[in-house]
Design a protein around this motif. Structure first.
Motif, PDB file in Angstrom:
ATOM      1  N   ARG A  27       0.398  -0.976  -0.021  1.00 28.89           N
ATOM      2  CA  ARG A  27       0.065  -0.013  -0.286  1.00 28.89           C
ATOM      3  C   ARG A  27       0.679   1.108   0.146  1.00 28.89           C
ATOM      4  N   LEU A  28       1.711   1.350   1.026  1.00 31.97           N
ATOM      5  CA  LEU A  28       2.867   2.638   0.524  1.00 31.97           C
ATOM      6  C   LEU A  28       3.957   2.654  -0.575  1.00 31.97           C
ATOM      7  N   LEU A  29       3.946   1.316  -1.468  1.00 27.39           N
ATOM      8  CA  LEU A  29       4.753   1.427  -2.275  1.00 27.39           C
ATOM      9  C   LEU A  29       3.749   2.568  -3.253  1.00 27.39           C
ATOM     10  N   GLU A  30       2.431   1.936  -3.508  1.00 31.17           N
ATOM     11  CA  GLU A  30       1.601   2.542  -4.333  1.00 31.17           C
ATOM     12  C   GLU A  30       1.192   3.510  -4.157  1.00 31.17           C
ATOM     13  N   ARG A  31       1.691   4.548  -2.899  1.00 29.63           N
ATOM     14  CA  ARG A  31       0.948   5.580  -2.891  1.00 29.63           C
ATOM     15  C   ARG A  31       2.489   6.701  -2.585  1.00 29.63           C
ATOM     16  N   TYR A  32       2.956   6.274  -2.160  1.00 34.60           N
ATOM     17  CA  TYR A  32       4.714   6.923  -2.824  1.00 34.60           C
ATOM     18  C   TYR A  32       5.711   7.230  -3.541  1.00 34.60           C
ATOM     19  N   ASN A  33       5.065   5.717  -4.443  1.00 30.12           N
ATOM     20  CA  ASN A  33       5.555   5.407  -5.810  1.00 30.12           C
ATOM     21  C   ASN A  33       4.691   5.415  -6.250  1.00 30.12           C
ATOM     22  N   PRO A  34       4.520   6.304  -7.322  1.00 28.34           N
ATOM     23  CA  PRO A  34       2.955   6.179  -8.570  1.00 28.34           C
ATOM     24  C   PRO A  34       3.198   5.160  -9.561  1.00 28.34           C
ATOM     25  N   THR A  35       5.147   5.506  -9.555  1.00 29.78           N
ATOM     26  CA  THR A  35       5.353   4.103 -11.111  1.00 29.78           C
ATOM     27  C   THR A  35       5.800   3.019 -10.417  1.00 29.78           C
ATOM     28  N   PHE A  36       5.018   2.741  -9.322  1.00 29.84           N
ATOM     29  CA  PHE A  36       5.645   1.171  -9.173  1.00 29.84           C
ATOM     30  C   PHE A  36       4.922  -0.082 -10.010  1.00 29.84           C
ATOM     31  N   ASP A  37       4.055   0.841 -10.814  1.00 28.09           N
ATOM     32  CA  ASP A  37       3.664  -0.683 -11.299  1.00 28.09           C
ATOM     33  C   ASP A  37       3.233  -0.382 -12.479  1.00 28.09           C
TER      34      ASP A  37
END
Length: 62
Positions: A27-37
């Motif tokens: 959840r935190l990766l998706e929130r703070y790193n929008p280019t994650f996926d």
């Protein structure tokens, strides 16, 4: 409680904590790193746009 039951209970609690932590990390990766996926190419384009640049059109011989 016997020693085996104590260890089993601790293992169970550790597994639950691990699963909750993984969910929170995602959840935190998706929130703070929008280019994650994004794919690598999409990530490069998004990074360029973030600093005010556009990616050049790549040449595709046909």
């Amino acid at each position: 409680m016997t020693d085996d039951n104590t260890h089993a209970k601790q293992d169970y609690e550790n597994a639950i904590l691990f699963i909750k932590s993984q969910r929170e990390h995602k959840r935190l990766l998706e929130r703070y790193n929008p280019t994650f996926d994004l794919t690598a190419q999409d990530r490069i384009k998004a990074t360029a746009r973030r600093v005010g640049l556009d990616m050049p059109v790549t040449y595709k011989p046909e």
